[in-house]
Design a protein around this motif. Structure first.
Motif, PDB file in Angstrom:
ATOM      1  N   GLY A 135       0.798  -1.292  -0.002  1.00 52.62           N
ATOM      2  CA  GLY A 135       0.132   0.088   0.130  1.00 52.62           C
ATOM      3  C   GLY A 135       0.892   1.255   0.002  1.00 52.62           C
ATOM      4  O   GLY A 135       1.810   1.406  -0.736  1.00 52.62           O
ATOM      5  N   TRP A 136       0.417   2.265   0.842  1.00 54.54           N
ATOM      6  CA  TRP A 136       1.163   3.553   0.849  1.00 54.54           C
ATOM      7  C   TRP A 136       2.454   3.366   1.097  1.00 54.54           C
ATOM      8  O   TRP A 136       3.374   4.045   0.439  1.00 54.54           O
ATOM      9  CB  TRP A 136       0.347   4.641   1.970  1.00 54.54           C
ATOM     10  N   LEU A 142       8.322   0.854  -1.128  1.00 48.25           N
ATOM     11  CA  LEU A 142       9.454  -0.001  -0.579  1.00 48.25           C
ATOM     12  C   LEU A 142       9.931  -1.062  -1.527  1.00 48.25           C
ATOM     13  O   LEU A 142      10.844  -1.249  -1.860  1.00 48.25           O
ATOM     14  CB  LEU A 142       8.871  -0.589   0.812  1.00 48.25           C
ATOM     15  N   ALA A 143       8.594  -1.572  -2.014  1.00 46.60           N
ATOM     16  CA  ALA A 143       8.973  -2.855  -3.042  1.00 46.60           C
ATOM     17  C   ALA A 143       9.596  -2.300  -4.171  1.00 46.60           C
ATOM     18  O   ALA A 143      10.728  -2.793  -4.749  1.00 46.60           O
ATOM     19  CB  ALA A 143       7.691  -3.479  -3.377  1.00 46.60           C
ATOM     20  N   LEU A 146      13.514  -1.723  -3.664  1.00 46.50           N
ATOM     21  CA  LEU A 146      14.109  -2.775  -3.249  1.00 46.50           C
ATOM     22  C   LEU A 146      14.458  -3.515  -4.879  1.00 46.50           C
ATOM     23  O   LEU A 146      15.551  -4.156  -5.048  1.00 46.50           O
ATOM     24  CB  LEU A 146      13.364  -3.980  -2.526  1.00 46.50           C
ATOM     25  N   VAL A 147      13.369  -3.710  -5.544  1.00 44.21           N
ATOM     26  CA  VAL A 147      13.538  -4.076  -6.983  1.00 44.21           C
ATOM     27  C   VAL A 147      14.663  -3.234  -7.701  1.00 44.21           C
ATOM     28  O   VAL A 147      15.285  -3.785  -8.496  1.00 44.21           O
ATOM     29  CB  VAL A 147      12.148  -3.936  -7.847  1.00 44.21           C
ATOM     30  N   GLU A 148      14.816  -2.011  -7.449  1.00 46.75           N
ATOM     31  CA  GLU A 148      16.031  -1.117  -8.051  1.00 46.75           C
ATOM     32  C   GLU A 148      17.322  -1.607  -7.520  1.00 46.75           C
ATOM     33  O   GLU A 148      18.205  -1.421  -8.244  1.00 46.75           O
ATOM     34  CB  GLU A 148      15.650   0.383  -7.786  1.00 46.75           C
ATOM     35  N   ILE A 164      11.355   4.184   4.335  1.00 46.39           N
ATOM     36  CA  ILE A 164      12.052   3.322   3.408  1.00 46.39           C
ATOM     37  C   ILE A 164      13.587   3.261   3.865  1.00 46.39           C
ATOM     38  O   ILE A 164      14.012   2.060   3.445  1.00 46.39           O
ATOM     39  CB  ILE A 164      11.601   3.654   1.806  1.00 46.39           C
ATOM     40  N   GLY A 165      14.215   4.274   4.035  1.00 47.81           N
ATOM     41  CA  GLY A 165      15.617   4.276   4.100  1.00 47.81           C
ATOM     42  C   GLY A 165      16.066   3.462   5.268  1.00 47.81           C
ATOM     43  O   GLY A 165      16.881   2.712   5.374  1.00 47.81           O
TER      44      GLY A 165
END
Length: 274
Positions: A10-11, A16-17, A20-22, A201-202
């Motif tokens: 969600g928000w 975040l996902a 992580l993919v990056e 996220i960090g």
């Protein structure tokens, strides 16, 4: 960190996902919305349609866990209000929904679990608060979050870190909009305890990178002006009508410290004035 499962894109969970993919990490992500499955897939996230239930575990859970070493639970309990009847029989029990995951989780490849909690577990403490402060939640949400924290931390099948976020803000989410134009708001001298989505996220990424497991961490930006100072200033910046505050009653409110997180993770907050 070869593959991570994020329960709740969600928000917070979706950006975040994507982060992580990056970093070339495989991510499995869940959503309760059929329409959102394609959004996740377009971001390189393996998408799962999962809705937690207080009676049973979703059928897709084993596939969602499979191959992941870490699970991140980023689902808000969506419970509001003080002094509600707190009962395990509650059909909307967030505790029961998470408890139903455990048998399958214990049989899975998950070794580490990050649970996104809230500083709501500290209740109405009128003091400076750190992780050694005894939580005394007063809201239904805070009570159930604390129960889930204990449930997960006591499970020996995986290592759990609890991350207690303060009030969440971001580009599309600012509490100044909720208070704009309000009259006689309470607690003008109470300190704010907020954190920006970017720092959320960090911090999560830092926990993953440093393998910081088995910990309880407060995550609140070390910036605590009073409610009146902060919300008045932000209303002006956002061209909103500033709220007015009631100074008749003494202000009460907690200041939440993130010193443990800053030291343990060697983390520097990037959004310090929110």
């Amino acid at each position: 960190m070869k593959q991570i499962s994020i329960l709740g894109c969600g928000w917070l969970g979706l950006p975040l996902a994507k982060a992580l993919v990056e970093k070339n990490i495989k991510v499995k992500g869940s959503t309760t919305s059929v329409e959102k499955l394609s959004i996740l897939e377009n971001e390189g996230i393996q998408a799962f349609l999962l809705a937690l239930d207080s009676e049973s575990a979703p059928d897709a859970l084993p596939a969602f866990f499979e191959g992941s070493g870490t699970l991140i639970i980023a689902i808000p309990p969506k419970l509001r209000g003080k002094n509600k009847d707190y009962s395990g029989a509650n059909s909307n029990s967030f505790v029961k929904k998470i408890a139903n995951l455990l048998p399958l989780l214990e049989q899975s490849s998950i070794q580490n679990l990050l649970f996104i909690s809230s500083t709501a577990v500290y209740g109405d403490a009128n003091a400076t608060v750190d992780e050694d402060t005894k939580p005394i939640p007063v809201t239904e949400s805070g009570k159930q979050l604390l129960a889930i924290e204990n449930l997960l931390m006591e499970n020996s099948h995986f290592k759990t870190t609890i991350l207690r976020f303060g009030g969440l803000i971001g580009k599309d989410r600012h509490p100044a909009r909720f208070l704009a134009g309000k009259e006689n708001a309470d607690n003008p001298e109470a300190p704010i305890n907020l954190i920006h989505q970017d720092d959320c996220i960090g911090i999560i990424i830092k926990i993953l990178e440093t393998n910081t497991w088995g910990e309880i961490l407060n995550a609140v930006t070390p910036y605590h002006p009073t409610r009146e100072q902060y919300y008045t200033q932000k209303a002006v910046e956002l061209n909103l009508v500033p709220p007015t505050f009631n100074h008749t009653n003494p202000s009460t409110g907690k200041t939440i410290l993130s010193d443990k997180l800053i030291e343990m993770l060697d983390y520097t907050f990037t959004k310090t004035h929110l």
